[in-house]
Design an enzyme around this catalytic site. Structure first.
Site, PDB file in Angstrom:
ATOM      1  N   GLU A   1     -10.457  -8.100  11.312  1.00  0.00           N
ATOM      2  CA  GLU A   1     -10.089  -6.688  11.355  1.00  0.00           C
ATOM      3  C   GLU A   1     -10.834  -5.949  12.460  1.00  0.00           C
ATOM      4  O   GLU A   1     -10.260  -5.142  13.178  1.00  0.00           O
ATOM      5  CB  GLU A   1     -10.361  -6.032  10.002  1.00  0.00           C
ATOM      6  CG  GLU A   1      -9.355  -6.432   8.969  1.00  0.00           C
ATOM      7  CD  GLU A   1      -9.592  -5.786   7.626  1.00  0.00           C
ATOM      8  OE1 GLU A   1     -10.664  -5.194   7.418  1.00  0.00           O
ATOM      9  OE2 GLU A   1      -8.695  -5.877   6.784  1.00  0.00           O
TER      10      GLU A   1
ATOM     11  N   LYS B   1     -13.181   8.692  -0.972  1.00  0.00           N
ATOM     12  CA  LYS B   1     -14.037   7.919  -0.058  1.00  0.00           C
ATOM     13  C   LYS B   1     -15.071   8.778   0.666  1.00  0.00           C
ATOM     14  O   LYS B   1     -15.961   8.255   1.315  1.00  0.00           O
ATOM     15  CB  LYS B   1     -13.188   7.191   0.996  1.00  0.00           C
ATOM     16  CG  LYS B   1     -12.215   6.200   0.417  1.00  0.00           C
ATOM     17  CD  LYS B   1     -12.925   5.021  -0.175  1.00  0.00           C
ATOM     18  CE  LYS B   1     -11.903   3.992  -0.636  1.00  0.00           C
ATOM     19  NZ  LYS B   1     -12.476   2.931  -1.404  1.00  0.00           N
TER      20      LYS B   1
END
Length: 141
Positions: free
Chosen positions: A9, A27
């Site tokens: 990633e 988050k």
């Protein structure tokens, strides 16, 4: 995020012209660390040594590095064997009681630790962050 592909990633992200993070407001936090473990991809060879070295890094004082066991697709212990990434490496989750004081130093110390392949600090990579919240959508450059 696929938790099995830390290195892959990050490679895709650094090759991209833009890297936009999309999250929901759950988050958001005052600092990196408490509430969410920071993943680190390490080599299986001498993983115990690497785990100890990570725990001794000055920038990670107060951190508890834990080898992830079971499935690599979640942060739960759901098996007896180490979680394995797409590249065949192990995942260490860094648990903090207090926010990381210097994320740049932590990222640099981790990257210079023999046995560490990649880490979950995304410093200087993001173009923007899109946040979905109860008040709608906001964008942070």
């Amino acid at each position: 995020m696929r938790w099995r592909a830390l290195l892959r990633e990050k490679m895709v992200e650094v090759c991209a012209k833009k890297f936009i993070v999309i999250v929901d407001e759950s988050k958001l936090c005052q600092g990196l660390g408490p509430g969410f473990a920071v993943p680190v991809e390490i080599t299986p060879f001498c993983h115990g040594h690497t785990l100890r070295k990570i725990g001794e890094l000055p920038s990670l004082a107060g951190c508890k590095p834990v080898l992830r066991l079971g499935s690599s697709s979640n942060n739960l212990v759901d098996g007896d064997e180490p979680a394995v990434t797409d590249n065949g490496n192990y995942i260490v989750d860094l648990h903090f009681d207090e926010p990381v004081k210097d994320a740049v130093a932590a990222a640099n110390e981790l990257k210079s630790t023999v046995g560490v392949v990649e880490h979950g600090f995304f410093i200087g990579i993001t173009t923007a962050v899109i946040i979905a919240g109860s008040d709608g959508i906001s964008v942070k450059p």
